[in-house]
Design a protein around this motif. Structure first.
Motif, short mmCIF file in Angstrom:
data_model
loop_
_atom_site.label_atom_id
_atom_site.label_comp_id
_atom_site.label_asym_id
_atom_site.label_seq_id
_atom_site.Cartn_x
_atom_site.Cartn_y
_atom_site.Cartn_z
N LEU A 74 0.84 -1.20 0.00
CA LEU A 74 0.00 0.00 0.00
C LEU A 74 0.88 1.26 0.00
N ASP A 77 2.29 1.64 -3.37
CA ASP A 77 1.23 2.12 -4.27
C ASP A 77 0.99 3.62 -4.07
N VAL A 101 -1.79 -1.46 -11.48
CA VAL A 101 -1.46 -2.21 -10.26
C VAL A 101 -2.37 -3.42 -10.03
N GLY A 103 -3.00 -4.54 -6.88
CA GLY A 103 -3.80 -4.19 -5.70
C GLY A 103 -3.84 -5.35 -4.71
N PRO A 104 -4.32 -5.09 -3.50
CA PRO A 104 -4.25 -6.10 -2.44
C PRO A 104 -5.44 -7.05 -2.38
N TYR A 158 -14.79 -4.70 -1.23
CA TYR A 158 -14.54 -6.02 -1.80
C TYR A 158 -15.11 -7.08 -0.85
N ILE A 192 -8.71 3.38 -0.27
CA ILE A 192 -7.83 2.26 0.09
C ILE A 192 -7.83 2.17 1.62
N ARG A 211 -9.77 5.67 -4.79
CA ARG A 211 -9.52 5.13 -6.13
C ARG A 211 -10.79 5.29 -6.94
N HIS A 214 -13.59 0.85 -10.68
CA HIS A 214 -12.93 0.04 -11.72
C HIS A 214 -13.29 -1.43 -11.54
N HIS A 230 -6.92 -2.88 -15.05
CA HIS A 230 -8.30 -2.58 -14.66
C HIS A 230 -8.98 -1.95 -15.87
N VAL A 244 -3.39 5.87 -6.03
CA VAL A 244 -2.23 5.02 -6.36
C VAL A 244 -1.72 5.28 -7.78
#
Ligand code: BEZ
Ligand code: FE
Length: 300
Positions: A74, A77, A101, A103-104, A158, A192, A211, A214, A230, A244
């Motif tokens: 992070l 990023d 990226v 991403g996590p 997420y 994030i 962000r 996406h 993305h 990021v």
């Protein structure tokens, strides 16, 4: 000479000490780390208290990491380092889709779904048909390409953040014409994770943590370089200020709202829905990187 060192002599002494590293790459990187970190300290002239706060920041970053949280990625990023490495690792390739990226929130081996599946699993939101094609370096459609996709829901979360069943993520395979399609929901922009040291850093820097909305893709096919990218939703408020630095114009696509339509296999859709279309092109597995090219903006 390695004693009585002072501000003017210590850098050369440390450089001399690492100059004998047997591996040339280790030597090159060690020398660069010493030169750049010493230059940073000379430029900013921290007090011992400030240096101790910097060490504490890194310590807390490490302590924040867990199986599901990687604070150092992070940090990389949010400082634009991940995208800089990405730019260096991907040489200019006229045809191939641009990268961004990982991403996590990627989960290895996501659940396999058939084309046309509804990945929302009941998640609330405006239904979104995501469709497109995958082609190879010669422009020909790629049948059987592996398409991993994952995205946030309409609230910007997420599945792994909500701790629920895996949803809005899947592994699909393109059909014989290189096509893929699935149902999801229109994702929202989201912050994030900012409840740790990186969030503290963003606040101290006067930055927002957002962000733009996406959908993530990770696409693989034999003989091709894996594509991590993305598709960003046109019109999002954060396209110009992604925390990021991951937005590329070529990756922005409009969400169309239509009264009716049809799936790529010809099945009619007799209800209003949103749809997002993107055609991906993979680079050859042997695509050159830009590792040797000096960056135009390099400062040291
Ligand atoms: C993401 O898009 O999932 C992401 C990328 C970088 C940092 C945090 C999140
Ligand atoms: Fe994301």
């Amino acid at each position: 000479m390695s004693s009585d060192l002072d501000e003017t002599t210590i850098t050369a002494a440390v450089l001399e000490r690492v100059a004998h590293a047997p591996d040339p790459r280790v030597r090159q990187i060690s020398e660069a780390v010493v030169r750049h970190l010493h230059a940073l300290v000379r430029e900013t002239r921290p007090s011992l208290d400030e240096w101790s706060a910097a060490v504490d920041f890194l310590t807390r970053s490490g302590q924040t990491c867990s199986d599901t949280r990687q604070e150092f990625i992070l940090l990389s990023d949010a400082l634009g380092i991940s995208m800089l490495v990405d730019a260096i690792d991907h040489g200019p390739d006229g045809r191939a889709t641009e990268t961004t990226v990982l991403g996590p929130f990627y989960v290895g081996d996501p659940p396999a779904h058939p084309l046309g599946a509804d990945l929302a699993g009941g998640a609330p939101g405006e239904p979104l048909l995501v469709r497109g094609t995958v082609s190879g370096p010669d422009g020909a459609p790629l049948a059987g390409a592996i398409v991993d996709t994952w995205q946030a829901d309409e609230d910007g979360y997420y599945d792994v953040q909500r701790g629920e069943e895996l949803e809005l993520r899947a592994r699909l395979r393109t059909d014989s014409a290189g096509r893929f399609w699935f149902w999801a929901v229109v994702p929202a922009s989201y912050p994030i994770p900012d409840d740790g040291p990186v969030g503290d850093m963003l606040r101290a820097q006067g930055r927002h943590p957002y962000r733009p909305a996406h959908v993530h893709f990770r696409i693989a096919a034999p003989g091709c370089r894996e594509l991590i990218t993305h598709v960003f939703l046109a019109g999002d408020d954060y396209l110009e200020s992604d925390v990021v630095f991951g937005v590329k114009r070529s990756l922005i696509a409009a969400v169309e709202r239509v009264e009716q339509g049809e799936l790529p296999d010809g099945t009619p859709i007799a209800r209003p829905h949103a749809r997002l279309t993107y055609d991906f092109a993979l680079a050859p597995a042997t695509a050159p990187t830009a590792a040797a090219a000096p960056a135009a903006e390099a400062t040291a």
